[in-house]
Design a protein around this motif. Structure first.
Motif, mmCIF file in Angstrom:
data_model
loop_
_atom_site.group_PDB
_atom_site.id
_atom_site.type_symbol
_atom_site.label_atom_id
_atom_site.label_comp_id
_atom_site.label_asym_id
_atom_site.label_seq_id
_atom_site.Cartn_x
_atom_site.Cartn_y
_atom_site.Cartn_z
ATOM 1 N N ALA A 60 -2.293 -30.811 -10.115
ATOM 2 C CA ALA A 60 -2.111 -29.842 -9.018
ATOM 3 C C ALA A 60 -0.759 -29.130 -9.095
ATOM 4 N N ASP A 61 0.316 -29.866 -9.294
ATOM 5 C CA ASP A 61 1.635 -29.233 -9.332
ATOM 6 C C ASP A 61 1.767 -28.267 -10.506
ATOM 7 N N GLU A 62 1.244 -28.661 -11.658
ATOM 8 C CA GLU A 62 1.309 -27.778 -12.831
ATOM 9 C C GLU A 62 0.461 -26.524 -12.628
ATOM 10 N N THR A 66 1.788 -22.137 -11.989
ATOM 11 C CA THR A 66 1.386 -20.918 -12.701
ATOM 12 C C THR A 66 1.177 -19.742 -11.739
ATOM 13 N N GLY A 67 1.436 -19.955 -10.455
ATOM 14 C CA GLY A 67 1.263 -18.887 -9.474
ATOM 15 C C GLY A 67 0.018 -19.036 -8.617
ATOM 16 N N VAL A 68 -0.603 -20.187 -8.669
ATOM 17 C CA VAL A 68 -1.792 -20.453 -7.850
ATOM 18 C C VAL A 68 -1.341 -20.892 -6.467
ATOM 19 N N ASP A 69 -1.900 -20.253 -5.442
ATOM 20 C CA ASP A 69 -1.551 -20.573 -4.056
ATOM 21 C C ASP A 69 -2.355 -21.747 -3.509
ATOM 22 N N ILE A 70 -3.640 -21.812 -3.861
ATOM 23 C CA ILE A 70 -4.548 -22.830 -3.326
ATOM 24 C C ILE A 70 -5.419 -23.369 -4.455
#
Length: 158
Positions: A60-62, A66-70
């Motif tokens: 999840a953190d990785e 990358t710019g993923v919000d959810i």
């Protein structure tokens, strides 16, 4: 079936939070956000519980870096089941969404009939959605688990 470049269909997905039941309109949920959405045939099922959801929990953190919000998981289960499954899997970083009547899954064209398993369920897939538009779609072939893995999605996001 929905395709890359198309806007997600209008639907309502349910989430049980500490504050109670939340009904998410897909247009609002995905607006102005980058979302990784993955679907499983069912909560508490073997591959889903042993590999699919745990992969997203671990990475999840990785993925978010990358710019993923959810990061959201959806299944044709009710929000109560999804919340319990998320707690059992320590999925605090994952939004656990119920599509209890399969309306979202059907609108995507990603339903499958599992007559001996529970009726209409979702195919296993993962997608990246930018501001409501599908920019990546990885649908698994029956009885496969590779295209929708967290590791595959993370590699594609980098």
């Amino acid at each position: 079936m929905i395709e890359k470049g198309q806007t997600l269909p209008a639907a309502v997905l349910s989430e049980l939070t500490h504050d109670g039941m939340v009904k998410h309109d897909t247009a609002e949920l995905f607006a102005n956000k980058r979302v990784v959405l993955f679907a499983v045939p069912g909560a508490f099922t073997p591959t889903c519980s042993e590999a699919h959801l745990p992969g997203y929990v671990v990475l999840a953190d990785e993925i978010k870096a990358t710019g993923v919000d959810i990061i959201a998981c959806v299944a044709v289960n009710d929000a109560f089941v999804m919340q319990a499954w998320g707690e059992a899997q320590n999925a605090s970083e994952i939004m656990m969404l119920g599509d209890g009547d399969a309306s979202f899954t059907k609108a995507l064209g990603l339903e499958m009939d599992t007559e001996n398993f529970g009726g209409i369920r979702s195919q296993r897939y993962a997608m990246v959605v930018d501001n409501g538009v599908v920019t990546q779609l990885n649908v698994e072939q029956p009885k496969q688990f590779e295209a929708s893995k967290a590791e595959t999605i993370l590699a594609n996001l980098k």
